[in-house]
Design a protein around this motif. Sequence first.
Motif, PDB file in Angstrom:
ATOM      1  N   LYS A  65      35.655  38.284  46.544  1.00  6.22           N
ATOM      2  CA  LYS A  65      34.715  36.977  46.280  1.00  6.22           C
ATOM      3  C   LYS A  65      34.862  36.784  44.843  1.00  6.22           C
ATOM      4  O   LYS A  65      34.827  35.394  44.386  1.00  6.22           O
ATOM      5  N   ASP A  66      34.551  37.850  44.050  1.00  5.39           N
ATOM      6  CA  ASP A  66      34.535  37.446  42.563  1.00  5.39           C
ATOM      7  C   ASP A  66      35.888  38.050  42.029  1.00  5.39           C
ATOM      8  O   ASP A  66      36.421  38.928  42.781  1.00  5.39           O
ATOM      9  N   PRO A  67      36.294  37.411  40.880  1.00  2.67           N
ATOM     10  CA  PRO A  67      37.529  38.046  40.359  1.00  2.67           C
ATOM     11  C   PRO A  67      37.493  39.573  39.746  1.00  2.67           C
ATOM     12  O   PRO A  67      36.203  39.905  39.109  1.00  2.67           O
ATOM     13  N   LEU A  68      38.562  39.926  40.227  1.00  3.75           N
ATOM     14  CA  LEU A  68      38.287  41.560  39.584  1.00  3.75           C
ATOM     15  C   LEU A  68      38.760  41.836  38.358  1.00  3.75           C
ATOM     16  O   LEU A  68      39.263  40.900  37.857  1.00  3.75           O
ATOM     17  N   LYS A 130      32.040  47.578  43.824  1.00  5.01           N
ATOM     18  CA  LYS A 130      30.725  47.355  44.029  1.00  5.01           C
ATOM     19  C   LYS A 130      29.507  48.294  43.480  1.00  5.01           C
ATOM     20  O   LYS A 130      28.533  47.914  43.332  1.00  5.01           O
TER      21      LYS A 130
END
Length: 135
Positions: A65-68, A130
């Motif tokens: 969901k967030d850019p890596l 995470k």
Amino acid sequence: MAWDIFEALGDVLNGVDLLSGSSSSSARLNFNDKTSKKKKSKYVTEKVSVGLIAVAGVLLFFVFKDPLPAENYTQTLIVASLIGAAISGILFFLLNLMELYYFKNFFKLLLFSGSVILFFIALVLCVYFKSGVFI
């Protein structure tokens, strides 16, 4: 405390009758065994596979969901996929040793194996990105 000879004799006869396996007592025992056993659920492999795919989907959503981070993006995904596949291989080996890795058709084998591999890859990616320890 009174000792009743007829009660003791009845217990002995019941034990002998149980060991001899006469038709009347074995029919009763089989009937009682059938009612006491739980009915085995159908489609267990499919239910477990769908559950693992659902959990893997949620974990992959949290990861992507967030850019890596752009640094070594493909290398990180390849290494995490190899680690997830290795953990899955160890699980399959243990299931094979316990004689639980048996499927009636090839589709169930592919479905279960694919879902387990996807789950462990998603788990490794989730822990990697995470946790914050590795970045």
